[in-house]
Motif scaffolding. Structure first.
Motif: not given
Length: 355
Positions: A83-94
């Protein structure tokens, strides 16, 4: 349990970095290491700004390098079960949407290369390793869907909403909006309203209160909220100028959009405590235009009723005249056909001849 999860995460990060050092090409090694560091397994902290800056810097080199960044980021997002990796990937996209270079944003907007739509949908994502990661999984699913809406809205507007690199386009925004047809303007409003509605669908914050990852996500979404409000305000002001020349269907669509916004007003108000004047002015614009549209609609409906009645009266009058005319024609026709008008004179001539 939390400490053990953090320890396992640190080990995974070390293994991933070592693996990248072995299998990555020399040209892309620094890129992959920057990505792994920005999207580590630490549940307690958002992506390090230094690592994000390093990763985004690759977007200033070439289109091929920017494409490699997006490919690597999406691959990590789609293959992780953390979950932490997925959220950080999405934050990077943002962050790419918000402050990435034009080339990086362009590569994001056309990913994947075969379809041109971002594969961020993670509706089946689940991380049940701990109670916290289970709760964060719902945020991963919602955040991915939200970013899809953000990208879709940006396509409709023609620029990346909340992007600092789109400031030149935004300076000419009022001029561009004034040149739009009503249908296109309504389409943009509908897309922006849909984005705000998606913000309202965020998971309950109570179960992850104090988690810095979620706080970082909400901070970014709050900035998007202000940008969306600003864009909507420009378009609402334009419609206020066009009120007298709007069709009835356009008025109905606009009022429906306003009602959708008002349904989420309470949840939207919790997104940001900044720029209160902008927010209050925005809701005031909506209320004012909604009232004016209602009055204009009522006035047009009254005009329509009067027009219909006028046409009915004209039609009834025409039918009456037609009946009278046809009656007169039938009398004249019969008289002309049978010579009834000359009947007395014919009778007199007959009498004279007999005499």
């Amino acid at each position: 349990m939390g400490r053990l999860a953090n320890l396992i995460g640190v080990i995974k990060d070390k293994v991933s970095q070592s693996k990248a050092a072995i299998i990555s090409k020399p040209k892309t090694l620094s890129l992959h290491l920057a990505l792994l560091r920005a999207t580590n397994h630490d549940l307690s902290t958002p992506p390090n700004q230094k690592h994000l800056t390093t990763l985004l810097s690759f977007g200033h080199s070439s289109r091929a390098t920017a494409s490699a960044v997006i490919e690597a980021l999406m691959d990590r997002l789609q293959t992780t079960h953390d979950a932490s990796v997925a959220i950080k990937c999405l934050i990077t996209v943002h962050h790419i949407i918000k402050c990435g270079s034009f080339i990086l944003q362009d590569q994001l907007s056309v990913y994947p290369s075969t379809g041109g739509r971002n594969y961020l949908k993670l509706s089946n994502f689940r991380d049940n390793s701990t109670p916290l990661t289970w709760e964060l999984s719902s945020w991963v699913r919602w955040y991915a869907l939200y970013l899809e809406h953000l990208l879709s809205t940006s396509r409709v507007l023609g620029f990346f909403l909340c992007s600092t690199s789109s400031s030149v386009e935004k300076d000419k925004e009022e001029e561009k909006v004034a040149a739009l047809m009503n249908g296109d303007l309504l389409r943009e409003i509908d897309s922006l309203v849909g984005l705000l509605e998606e913000m309202c669908k965020r998971p309950d914050h109570l179960h992850v209160l104090g988690n810095t990852l979620v706080d970082d996500v909400m901070g970014l979404v709050g900035e998007d909220y202000l940008s969306a409000v600003n864009e909507l305000s420009i378009r609402i002001k334009e419609f206020r100028e066009r009120l007298s020349c709007m069709s009835l269907s356009d008025s109905v669509m606009l009022v429906c959009a306003f009602k959708r916004l008002e349904n989420g007003k309470e949840k939207l108000s919790a997104l940001s405590s900044r720029k209160r004047v902008l927010i209050e002015t925005f809701w005031g614009l909506i209320g004012d235009l909604k009232d004016k549209v209602g009055k204009e609609k009522m006035y047009r409906e009254e005009e329509m009723i009067v027009s219909i009645r006028r046409r009915e009266r004209k039609s009834e009058s025409a039918r009456f005249e037609d009946r009278v005319t046809r009656y007169g024609d039938s009398v004249r026709f019969s008289s002309a056909r049978f010579g009834l008008n000359n009947f007395p004179f014919l009778l007199l001539d007959s009498v004279k001849s007999c005499a």
